[in-house]
Design a protein around this motif. Structure first.
Motif, PDB file in Angstrom:
ATOM      1  N   LEU A   1      33.157  49.446  22.523  1.00 32.94           N
ATOM      2  CA  LEU A   1      33.908  50.198  23.526  1.00 32.94           C
ATOM      3  C   LEU A   1      34.326  49.300  24.687  1.00 32.94           C
ATOM      4  O   LEU A   1      35.424  49.446  25.224  1.00 32.94           O
ATOM      5  N   LEU A   2      33.463  48.347  25.047  1.00 30.58           N
ATOM      6  CA  LEU A   2      33.782  47.447  26.157  1.00 30.58           C
ATOM      7  C   LEU A   2      34.946  46.520  25.796  1.00 30.58           C
ATOM      8  O   LEU A   2      35.866  46.326  26.598  1.00 30.58           O
ATOM      9  N   THR A   3      34.943  45.977  24.609  1.00 27.38           N
ATOM     10  CA  THR A   3      36.060  45.130  24.174  1.00 27.38           C
ATOM     11  C   THR A   3      37.339  45.955  24.102  1.00 27.38           C
ATOM     12  O   THR A   3      38.411  45.500  24.524  1.00 27.38           O
ATOM     13  N   HIS A   4      37.217  47.179  23.613  1.00 26.38           N
ATOM     14  CA  HIS A   4      38.380  48.063  23.559  1.00 26.38           C
ATOM     15  C   HIS A   4      38.915  48.347  24.969  1.00 26.38           C
ATOM     16  O   HIS A   4      40.135  48.378  25.178  1.00 26.38           O
ATOM     17  N   ALA A   5      38.022  48.547  25.934  1.00 24.88           N
ATOM     18  CA  ALA A   5      38.455  48.803  27.314  1.00 24.88           C
ATOM     19  C   ALA A   5      39.236  47.610  27.861  1.00 24.88           C
ATOM     20  O   ALA A   5      40.301  47.780  28.465  1.00 24.88           O
ATOM     21  N   VAL A   6      38.721  46.408  27.651  1.00 20.83           N
ATOM     22  CA  VAL A   6      39.411  45.202  28.115  1.00 20.83           C
ATOM     23  C   VAL A   6      40.777  45.099  27.428  1.00 20.83           C
ATOM     24  O   VAL A   6      41.790  44.781  28.067  1.00 20.83           O
ATOM     25  N   ASP A   7      40.814  45.394  26.136  1.00 23.63           N
ATOM     26  CA  ASP A   7      42.067  45.350  25.383  1.00 23.63           C
ATOM     27  C   ASP A   7      43.064  46.371  25.930  1.00 23.63           C
ATOM     28  O   ASP A   7      44.240  46.050  26.139  1.00 23.63           O
ATOM     29  N   ALA A   8      42.611  47.583  26.172  1.00 20.71           N
ATOM     30  CA  ALA A   8      43.500  48.631  26.683  1.00 20.71           C
ATOM     31  C   ALA A   8      44.024  48.272  28.070  1.00 20.71           C
ATOM     32  O   ALA A   8      45.204  48.490  28.376  1.00 20.71           O
ATOM     33  N   GLU A   9      43.157  47.720  28.914  1.00 24.54           N
ATOM     34  CA  GLU A   9      43.596  47.322  30.258  1.00 24.54           C
ATOM     35  C   GLU A   9      44.613  46.186  30.187  1.00 24.54           C
ATOM     36  O   GLU A   9      45.647  46.230  30.854  1.00 24.54           O
ATOM     37  N   GLY A  10      44.333  45.179  29.371  1.00 26.43           N
ATOM     38  CA  GLY A  10      45.238  44.045  29.249  1.00 26.43           C
ATOM     39  C   GLY A  10      46.563  44.422  28.621  1.00 26.43           C
ATOM     40  O   GLY A  10      47.637  44.076  29.129  1.00 26.43           O
ATOM     41  N   ASP A  11      46.496  45.158  27.517  1.00 26.52           N
ATOM     42  CA  ASP A  11      47.713  45.562  26.827  1.00 26.52           C
ATOM     43  C   ASP A  11      48.530  46.536  27.675  1.00 26.52           C
ATOM     44  O   ASP A  11      49.757  46.446  27.725  1.00 26.52           O
ATOM     45  N   GLY A  12      47.842  47.448  28.350  1.00 25.52           N
ATOM     46  CA  GLY A  12      48.534  48.406  29.216  1.00 25.52           C
ATOM     47  C   GLY A  12      49.306  47.715  30.323  1.00 25.52           C
ATOM     48  O   GLY A  12      50.444  48.082  30.635  1.00 25.52           O
ATOM     49  N   ALA A  13      48.683  46.701  30.913  1.00 23.77           N
ATOM     50  CA  ALA A  13      49.354  45.954  31.983  1.00 23.77           C
ATOM     51  C   ALA A  13      50.559  45.183  31.432  1.00 23.77           C
ATOM     52  O   ALA A  13      51.612  45.139  32.070  1.00 23.77           O
ATOM     53  N   LEU A  14      50.396  44.595  30.252  1.00 23.65           N
ATOM     54  CA  LEU A  14      51.519  43.862  29.650  1.00 23.65           C
ATOM     55  C   LEU A  14      52.690  44.792  29.365  1.00 23.65           C
ATOM     56  O   LEU A  14      53.839  44.452  29.632  1.00 23.65           O
ATOM     57  N   GLN A  15      52.405  45.970  28.828  1.00 29.57           N
ATOM     58  CA  GLN A  15      53.471  46.893  28.462  1.00 29.57           C
ATOM     59  C   GLN A  15      54.117  47.576  29.660  1.00 29.57           C
ATOM     60  O   GLN A  15      55.322  47.830  29.653  1.00 29.57           O
ATOM     61  N   SER A  16      53.323  47.859  30.680  1.00 30.93           N
ATOM     62  CA  SER A  16      53.857  48.597  31.831  1.00 30.93           C
ATOM     63  C   SER A  16      54.382  47.687  32.938  1.00 30.93           C
ATOM     64  O   SER A  16      55.144  48.127  33.786  1.00 30.93           O
TER      65      SER A  16
ATOM     66  N   HIS B   1      39.022  49.665  35.611  1.00 32.12           N
ATOM     67  CA  HIS B   1      38.345  50.954  35.736  1.00 32.12           C
ATOM     68  C   HIS B   1      37.426  51.258  34.557  1.00 32.12           C
ATOM     69  O   HIS B   1      36.250  51.557  34.744  1.00 32.12           O
ATOM     70  N   THR B   2      37.950  51.195  33.348  1.00 29.22           N
ATOM     71  CA  THR B   2      37.129  51.562  32.193  1.00 29.22           C
ATOM     72  C   THR B   2      36.070  50.502  31.899  1.00 29.22           C
ATOM     73  O   THR B   2      34.955  50.830  31.501  1.00 29.22           O
ATOM     74  N   THR B   3      36.406  49.238  32.127  1.00 28.71           N
ATOM     75  CA  THR B   3      35.423  48.165  31.961  1.00 28.71           C
ATOM     76  C   THR B   3      34.253  48.375  32.916  1.00 28.71           C
ATOM     77  O   THR B   3      33.088  48.292  32.516  1.00 28.71           O
ATOM     78  N   ALA B   4      34.544  48.691  34.167  1.00 31.77           N
ATOM     79  CA  ALA B   4      33.492  48.904  35.169  1.00 31.77           C
ATOM     80  C   ALA B   4      32.615  50.100  34.812  1.00 31.77           C
ATOM     81  O   ALA B   4      31.386  50.042  34.961  1.00 31.77           O
ATOM     82  N   VAL B   5      33.222  51.171  34.334  1.00 37.25           N
ATOM     83  CA  VAL B   5      32.445  52.359  33.953  1.00 37.25           C
ATOM     84  C   VAL B   5      31.482  52.009  32.815  1.00 37.25           C
ATOM     85  O   VAL B   5      30.294  52.343  32.860  1.00 37.25           O
ATOM     86  N   LEU B   6      31.974  51.329  31.798  1.00 43.80           N
ATOM     87  CA  LEU B   6      31.116  50.968  30.670  1.00 43.80           C
ATOM     88  C   LEU B   6      29.969  50.057  31.097  1.00 43.80           C
ATOM     89  O   LEU B   6      28.824  50.251  30.682  1.00 43.80           O
ATOM     90  N   LEU B   7      30.256  49.085  31.941  1.00 44.99           N
ATOM     91  CA  LEU B   7      29.199  48.195  32.423  1.00 44.99           C
ATOM     92  C   LEU B   7      28.178  48.966  33.267  1.00 44.99           C
ATOM     93  O   LEU B   7      26.975  48.725  33.165  1.00 44.99           O
ATOM     94  N   ALA B   8      28.648  49.900  34.074  1.00 45.17           N
ATOM     95  CA  ALA B   8      27.749  50.707  34.898  1.00 45.17           C
ATOM     96  C   ALA B   8      26.801  51.544  34.036  1.00 45.17           C
ATOM     97  O   ALA B   8      25.663  51.812  34.438  1.00 45.17           O
ATOM     98  N   PHE B   9      27.268  51.923  32.852  1.00 46.83           N
ATOM     99  CA  PHE B   9      26.430  52.715  31.946  1.00 46.83           C
ATOM    100  C   PHE B   9      25.666  51.848  30.949  1.00 46.83           C
ATOM    101  O   PHE B   9      25.106  52.357  29.980  1.00 46.83           O
ATOM    102  N   GLY B  10      25.654  50.538  31.176  1.00 48.55           N
ATOM    103  CA  GLY B  10      24.792  49.655  30.401  1.00 48.55           C
ATOM    104  C   GLY B  10      25.394  48.991  29.186  1.00 48.55           C
ATOM    105  O   GLY B  10      24.658  48.456  28.355  1.00 48.55           O
ATOM    106  N   ALA B  11      26.707  48.993  29.059  1.00 48.37           N
ATOM    107  CA  ALA B  11      27.324  48.293  27.923  1.00 48.37           C
ATOM    108  C   ALA B  11      26.968  46.808  27.984  1.00 48.37           C
ATOM    109  O   ALA B  11      26.919  46.213  29.062  1.00 48.37           O
ATOM    110  N   ASP B  12      26.692  46.230  26.834  1.00 44.49           N
ATOM    111  CA  ASP B  12      26.323  44.819  26.741  1.00 44.49           C
ATOM    112  C   ASP B  12      27.579  43.958  26.853  1.00 44.49           C
ATOM    113  O   ASP B  12      28.429  43.984  25.957  1.00 44.49           O
TER     114      ASP B  12
END
Length: 101
Positions: free
Chosen positions: A28-43, A50-61
């Motif tokens: 999920l963490l790699t997917h979040a980074v991918d979504a953030e990066g790809d979203g920025a490239l496309q938009s 945001h999503t990376t920080a949430v996952l890390l806050a909930f203990g993602a490795d």
């Protein structure tokens, strides 16, 4: 939209979803980074964490690779996603400091 996604994600994690879950051959963490990066490239909008920080806050490795070997850091570097790289580095260092105690 991403803030809403981060809020929904936080609610799911609070209900017990595993932050290290594998989905579509990515953590999920790699997917979040991918979504953030790809979203920025496309938009054309600035990168966010945001999503990376949430996952890390909930203990993602932050060092857990997916089945294909791709890590959140590797993907963040490939997107030149400095915010994610810094956030991941801080969590990795914090984990190493905790282990050395």
């Amino acid at each position: 939209m991403e803030n809403e996604d981060a809020e929904t994600l936080a609610q799911l994690l609070a209900k017990g979803v595993d932050p290290d879950e594998i989905c579509h051959d990515m953590t999920l963490l790699t997917h979040a980074v991918d979504a953030e990066g790809d979203g920025a490239l496309q938009s054309g909008k600035p990168l966010t964490v945001h999503t990376t920080a949430v996952l890390l806050a909930f203990g993602a490795d932050p060092q857990l690779p997916g089945p294909d070997g791709l890590t959140p850091m590797g993907l963040a570097v490939s997107y030149d996603h400095h915010l994610a790289v810094e956030l991941l580095q801080r969590h990795i260092q914090r984990g190493e400091a905790t282990q050395s105690r």
